[in-house]
Design a protein around this motif. Structure first.
Motif, PDB file in Angstrom:
ATOM      1  N   SER A   1      70.520  22.192 -22.068  1.00 24.03           N
ATOM      2  CA  SER A   1      70.307  20.752 -21.894  1.00 24.03           C
ATOM      3  C   SER A   1      71.629  20.077 -21.606  1.00 24.03           C
ATOM      4  O   SER A   1      72.685  20.679 -21.780  1.00 24.03           O
ATOM      5  CB  SER A   1      69.727  20.141 -23.168  1.00 24.03           C
ATOM      6  OG  SER A   1      70.710  20.085 -24.175  1.00 24.03           O
TER       7      SER A   1
ATOM      8  N   PRO B   1      74.376  17.521 -22.905  1.00 26.71           N
ATOM      9  CA  PRO B   1      74.696  17.171 -24.293  1.00 26.71           C
ATOM     10  C   PRO B   1      73.901  15.950 -24.769  1.00 26.71           C
ATOM     11  O   PRO B   1      73.685  15.013 -23.999  1.00 26.71           O
ATOM     12  CB  PRO B   1      76.197  16.850 -24.241  1.00 26.71           C
ATOM     13  CG  PRO B   1      76.696  17.641 -23.079  1.00 26.71           C
ATOM     14  CD  PRO B   1      75.586  17.707 -22.093  1.00 26.71           C
ATOM     15  N   ASP B   2      73.451  16.042 -26.006  1.00 30.17           N
ATOM     16  CA  ASP B   2      72.734  14.955 -26.684  1.00 30.17           C
ATOM     17  C   ASP B   2      71.253  14.844 -26.358  1.00 30.17           C
ATOM     18  O   ASP B   2      70.583  13.936 -26.846  1.00 30.17           O
ATOM     19  CB  ASP B   2      73.397  13.579 -26.441  1.00 30.17           C
ATOM     20  CG  ASP B   2      74.539  13.370 -27.423  1.00 30.17           C
ATOM     21  OD1 ASP B   2      74.604  14.133 -28.403  1.00 30.17           O
ATOM     22  OD2 ASP B   2      75.364  12.477 -27.188  1.00 30.17           O
TER      23      ASP B   2
ATOM     24  N   THR C   1      68.905  20.052 -32.279  1.00 28.88           N
ATOM     25  CA  THR C   1      67.781  19.663 -33.136  1.00 28.88           C
ATOM     26  C   THR C   1      66.588  20.589 -32.892  1.00 28.88           C
ATOM     27  O   THR C   1      65.960  21.069 -33.832  1.00 28.88           O
ATOM     28  CB  THR C   1      67.382  18.193 -32.852  1.00 28.88           C
ATOM     29  OG1 THR C   1      68.565  17.407 -32.831  1.00 28.88           O
ATOM     30  CG2 THR C   1      66.436  17.657 -33.888  1.00 28.88           C
TER      31      THR C   1
ATOM     32  N   LYS D   1      73.486  22.229 -37.148  1.00 33.33           N
ATOM     33  CA  LYS D   1      74.293  21.115 -36.675  1.00 33.33           C
ATOM     34  C   LYS D   1      75.787  21.434 -36.569  1.00 33.33           C
ATOM     35  O   LYS D   1      76.457  21.027 -35.630  1.00 33.33           O
ATOM     36  CB  LYS D   1      74.142  19.925 -37.642  1.00 33.33           C
ATOM     37  CG  LYS D   1      73.088  18.932 -37.227  1.00 33.33           C
ATOM     38  CD  LYS D   1      73.546  18.114 -36.058  1.00 33.33           C
ATOM     39  CE  LYS D   1      72.545  17.080 -35.623  1.00 33.33           C
ATOM     40  NZ  LYS D   1      72.044  17.334 -34.308  1.00 33.33           N
TER      41      LYS D   1
ATOM     42  N   ASN E   1      61.948  15.464 -24.583  1.00 38.13           N
ATOM     43  CA  ASN E   1      62.217  15.113 -25.987  1.00 38.13           C
ATOM     44  C   ASN E   1      62.358  13.602 -26.196  1.00 38.13           C
ATOM     45  O   ASN E   1      62.530  12.860 -25.250  1.00 38.13           O
ATOM     46  CB  ASN E   1      63.518  15.830 -26.394  1.00 38.13           C
ATOM     47  CG  ASN E   1      63.761  15.784 -27.880  1.00 38.13           C
ATOM     48  OD1 ASN E   1      62.816  15.678 -28.665  1.00 38.13           O
ATOM     49  ND2 ASN E   1      65.016  15.846 -28.282  1.00 38.13           N
ATOM     50  N   LYS E   2      62.304  13.226 -27.443  1.00 39.45           N
ATOM     51  CA  LYS E   2      62.547  11.847 -27.919  1.00 39.45           C
ATOM     52  C   LYS E   2      61.444  10.884 -27.509  1.00 39.45           C
ATOM     53  O   LYS E   2      61.706   9.741 -27.152  1.00 39.45           O
ATOM     54  CB  LYS E   2      63.914  11.331 -27.444  1.00 39.45           C
ATOM     55  CG  LYS E   2      65.085  12.240 -27.804  1.00 39.45           C
ATOM     56  CD  LYS E   2      66.413  11.556 -27.706  1.00 39.45           C
ATOM     57  CE  LYS E   2      67.548  12.551 -27.913  1.00 39.45           C
ATOM     58  NZ  LYS E   2      68.877  11.964 -27.822  1.00 39.45           N
TER      59      LYS E   2
ATOM     60  N   ILE F   1      63.310  15.730 -33.371  1.00 36.77           N
ATOM     61  CA  ILE F   1      63.786  15.270 -34.685  1.00 36.77           C
ATOM     62  C   ILE F   1      62.624  15.085 -35.650  1.00 36.77           C
ATOM     63  O   ILE F   1      62.743  15.297 -36.846  1.00 36.77           O
ATOM     64  CB  ILE F   1      64.623  13.974 -34.555  1.00 36.77           C
ATOM     65  CG1 ILE F   1      65.426  13.713 -35.828  1.00 36.77           C
ATOM     66  CG2 ILE F   1      63.794  12.747 -34.277  1.00 36.77           C
ATOM     67  CD1 ILE F   1      66.849  14.082 -35.692  1.00 36.77           C
TER      68      ILE F   1
HETATM   69  P1  G4P Z   1      72.412  18.375 -28.278  1.00 42.13           P
HETATM   70  O1  G4P Z   1      72.510  19.587 -29.148  1.00 42.13           O
HETATM   71  O2  G4P Z   1      71.545  18.572 -27.079  1.00 42.13           O
HETATM   72  O3  G4P Z   1      73.729  17.803 -27.905  1.00 42.13           O
HETATM   73  O4  G4P Z   1      71.661  17.223 -29.101  1.00 42.13           O
HETATM   74  P2  G4P Z   1      71.343  17.055 -30.646  1.00 42.13           P
HETATM   75  O5  G4P Z   1      70.242  17.940 -31.087  1.00 42.13           O
HETATM   76  O6  G4P Z   1      72.580  17.074 -31.440  1.00 42.13           O
HETATM   77  O7  G4P Z   1      70.751  15.578 -30.606  1.00 42.13           O
HETATM   78  C1  G4P Z   1      71.515  14.483 -30.128  1.00 42.13           C
HETATM   79  C2  G4P Z   1      71.083  13.219 -30.849  1.00 42.13           C
HETATM   80  O8  G4P Z   1      69.719  12.950 -30.563  1.00 42.13           O
HETATM   81  C3  G4P Z   1      71.179  13.349 -32.372  1.00 42.13           C
HETATM   82  O9  G4P Z   1      71.515  12.086 -32.884  1.00 42.13           O
HETATM   83  C4  G4P Z   1      69.763  13.700 -32.767  1.00 42.13           C
HETATM   84  O10 G4P Z   1      69.462  13.335 -34.084  1.00 42.13           O
HETATM   85  C5  G4P Z   1      68.984  12.864 -31.771  1.00 42.13           C
HETATM   86  N1  G4P Z   1      67.616  13.383 -31.525  1.00 42.13           N
HETATM   87  C6  G4P Z   1      67.222  14.653 -31.322  1.00 42.13           C
HETATM   88  N2  G4P Z   1      65.883  14.714 -31.138  1.00 42.13           N
HETATM   89  C7  G4P Z   1      65.426  13.453 -31.218  1.00 42.13           C
HETATM   90  C8  G4P Z   1      64.128  12.873 -31.119  1.00 42.13           C
HETATM   91  O11 G4P Z   1      63.108  13.515 -30.933  1.00 42.13           O
HETATM   92  N3  G4P Z   1      64.063  11.508 -31.254  1.00 42.13           N
HETATM   93  C9  G4P Z   1      65.164  10.733 -31.475  1.00 42.13           C
HETATM   94  N4  G4P Z   1      64.978   9.432 -31.601  1.00 42.13           N
HETATM   95  N5  G4P Z   1      66.398  11.261 -31.593  1.00 42.13           N
HETATM   96  C10 G4P Z   1      66.534  12.605 -31.463  1.00 42.13           C
HETATM   97  P3  G4P Z   1      72.985  11.706 -33.281  1.00 42.13           P
HETATM   98  O12 G4P Z   1      72.912  10.344 -33.841  1.00 42.13           O
HETATM   99  O13 G4P Z   1      73.911  11.924 -32.130  1.00 42.13           O
HETATM  100  O14 G4P Z   1      73.375  12.789 -34.322  1.00 42.13           O
HETATM  101  P4  G4P Z   1      72.949  12.871 -35.848  1.00 42.13           P
HETATM  102  O15 G4P Z   1      73.728  11.797 -36.496  1.00 42.13           O
HETATM  103  O16 G4P Z   1      71.487  12.638 -35.924  1.00 42.13           O
HETATM  104  O17 G4P Z   1      73.364  14.224 -36.233  1.00 42.13           O
END
Ligand code: G4P
Length: 557
Positions: A49, A51-52, A57, A76, A171-172, A288
């Motif tokens: 993917s 990044p972010d 997750t 993480k 996602n998200k 998440i």
């Molecule tokens: P990556 O490895 O692809 O770089 O991504 P990662 O899983 O670290 O996710 C990047 C950010 O997106 C994280 O927030 C994560 O909590 C959030 N995230 C992942 N899946 C979902 C989802 O389904 N819904 C929402 N709303 N957010 C999601 P962050 O604030 O950057 O990190 P953290 O503080 O949560 O660790």
């Protein structure tokens, strides 16, 4: 005493010989069946993917399903945060962590699933490209709000080159994002994939109610604040009024309309097309919230390929072959500068790998035994006695391995498909301490074997140029040369756009090209000829002026 007549002796000997042949066949048969069984249980894949988007997750949720980790947050720590772009010391520290999570294995529904970790940081993209040579399929994670991003495009194009089967996870969905159909269009156009949605979202953001699983014809309802995130309701007939009861009238009508459109616009799922990289199933969810992940995982274990044959220069190597063969796709330096040993990650391609057995290191043409082959399972390191196709093992190495090396039970094989790609950034590297030129040469050689960057030597004057994917590697190389090899280097800017591997069947044309462009010609670490282009414009000109020469952006063509 009655003498045994000679005919009886012949009969006895024939019987003994036959029994030994039968026993040996039986042994082979049992070995083969056991090997086949192990292979049929394995799935080795990577998650890629931008990044972010949610790779970490999603990985974590998959591991939780498999019981490989107990708590959220365990994966993480592997993530190199974007904030670390200028802080390469932090990246050095994190390298240690990422060894432990290079391969994460878990069991799910009787299958052994190996996830190969791919660094999210774009400066380490080359590392990811190589890891992709060791997987049999991939899952691409896309952020619903951001759509297809640049890093995803690059990584998917590498997968497409190898026809790797791809599943897409959007996602998200708990956030507002792009319209589902627009996203699918973007995936088709930017990633060049033929999509086939196997789940479809019901609303998004505040209005997100869940997904309709088209593959299993089930309604999966999203419960954001309850412990159990999913309610699964079987609805085989979408026209049933049951749908309204669960999602309300407006959403039910919208879903019916959209599902009708999907059936009209997109083809049915075709496993064969998926297996050859010609069709990509798409799932929607929220990693998440652990929502939509199980649907994808259940489908993944059903459809994703078990270890596939791998092409060697000599022939195709089938996983079910009795004799062991594998290749090194990643080398990780030890974190302790006092011990220069490294870990070489090897993918088993065929047969059974056994500890303490003599194997052939093909490039060095010598036998080697491995007394501590290691498996890495989410921070747990264990010595393995045996490994099967699809598995990845870590071999302690004191400098014997290079990326791409093949190890076999005895046959001379060279696995293909681990090309170098044209770097994006280039600098001359100079020796800053004349008393340490030997150390510099050795350090550079070993770091290049590890695949940290690529080294090109100019034909004209023997000057060394380092090419990398990201600027960060220059700092890493300088730091490691100093701390691990006691050598000092300095960089000098050089204006280059791309390195192209050149080739021609026409010897005369090649000779003329090399003479005319002598200033821009270099050799890579294997001695292959490379044309260093200053700009896309100059590359275009040179291509036009030398039509007999083929220019490639990767070292294998
Ligand atoms: P990556 O490895 O692809 O770089 O991504 P990662 O899983 O670290 O996710 C990047 C950010 O997106 C994280 O927030 C994560 O909590 C959030 N995230 C992942 N899946 C979902 C989802 O389904 N819904 C929402 N709303 N957010 C999601 P962050 O604030 O950057 O990190 P953290 O503080 O949560 O660790």
């Amino acid at each position: 005493m009655k003498l045994i007549d000679s005919r009886n002796i012949t009969k006895i000997l024939t019987f003994a010989a036959l029994s030994s042949i039968v026993a040996s066949h039986a042994r082979n048969f049992i070995y083969h069946m056991a090997l086949k069984d192990e292979i049929s249980k394995r799935k080795t894949f990577g998650i890629i993917s931008h990044p972010d988007a949610g790779k970490t997750t999603l990985t974590e949720k998959l591991l939780l399903f498999g019981g490989a980790i107990q708590v959220a947050g365990a994966v993480k720590s592997n993530k190199i945060k974007r904030s670390a772009t200028s802080d390469f010391m932090e990246i050095e520290r994190q390298r240690g962590i990422s060894v432990a999570t290079s391969v994460m294995a878990f069991e799910y529904r009787g299958q052994k699933i190996n996830i190969l970790d791919t660094p999210g940081h774009q400066d380490f993209a080359e590392d990811t490209y190589r890891t992709l040579t060791a997987v049999d399929s991939v899952i691409v994670v896309i952020d619903v709000a951001k759509g297809v991003e640049i890093q995803t495009e690059k990584l998917v194009s590498v997968c497409r080159m190898r026809q790797t089967p791809i599943i897409v996870f959007i996602n998200k969905l708990d956030r507002e994002g792009l319209d589902g159909f627009d996203l699918l269009d973007e995936v088709e156009q930017k990633l060049g994939l033929n999509v086939c949605p196997l789940s479809w979202p019901i609303g998004m953001g505040q209005r997100f109610q869940g997904v309709y699983n088209l593959y299993e014809q089930k309604l999966v309802l999203f419960r954001p604040h309850s412990k159990q995130q999913e309610d699964v309701i079987e609805i085989t007939d979408l026209d049933s009024s049951e749908l309204e009861q669960h999602v309300g009238e407006a959403a039910a009508a919208e879903l019916r309309e959209e599902v009708t459109m999907i059936t009209e616009v997109y083809p049915d799922f075709d496993k064969e097309a998926y297996m050859t990289g010609n069709q990509s199933p798409v799932f929607f969810g929220s990693a998440i919230n652990n929502f939509g992940v199980k649907e994808m995982l259940d489908c993944f274990v059903e459809i994703a390929p078990t270890p596939l044959p791998r092409a060697a220069e000599e022939r195709s190597v089938d996983p079910e072959e009795e004799q062991f063969a594998g290749f090194v796709f990643k080398i990780h330096a030890n974190m302790d500068p006092k011990h220069r040993d490294r870990i070489a990650f090897m993918r088993v391609c065929s047969g059974k790998f056994e500890r303490n057995t003599n194997y052939l290191h093909v490039r060095q043409n010598r036998k080697m035994k491995f007394s501590n082959p290691t498996s890495f399972m989410a921070a747990k390191k264990t010595v393995v006695e045996e490994a099967f196709p699809g598995d990845v093992i870590g071999l302690y190495d004191s400098g014997n391995f290079k990326i791409g090396d093949t190890v076999t039970a005895g046959e001379v094989l060279h696995f293909k498909g681990i090309p170098s790609f044209s770097p994006e950034q280039f600098r001359y590297v100079n020796n800053a301490d004349p008393l340490k030129s030997k150390q510099l040469a050795k350090g550079l050689e070993q770091l290049m074997d590890e695949g940290v960057a690529q080294l090109f030597i100019k034909e004209e004057n023997g000057r060394k140029i380092i090419g990398t994917v990201g600027a960060l590697q220059f700092d890493v190389i300088k730091y490691r040369l100093e701390h691990e090899y006691g050598a000092k280097c300095e960089y000098e800017p050089i204006n280059l756009h791309k390195a192209c591997w050149v080739h021609s069947e026409d010897d005369k044309a090649m000779k003329e090209f090399l003479q005319r462009r002598r200033r821009d010609i270099a050799r890579d670490k294997h001695g292959q000829l490379v044309y260093l282009a200053e700009s896309s414009w100059s590359l275009k000109m040179v291509q036009e002026n030398h039509p007999e020469i083929a220019f490639h952006f990767k070292s294998e063509y």
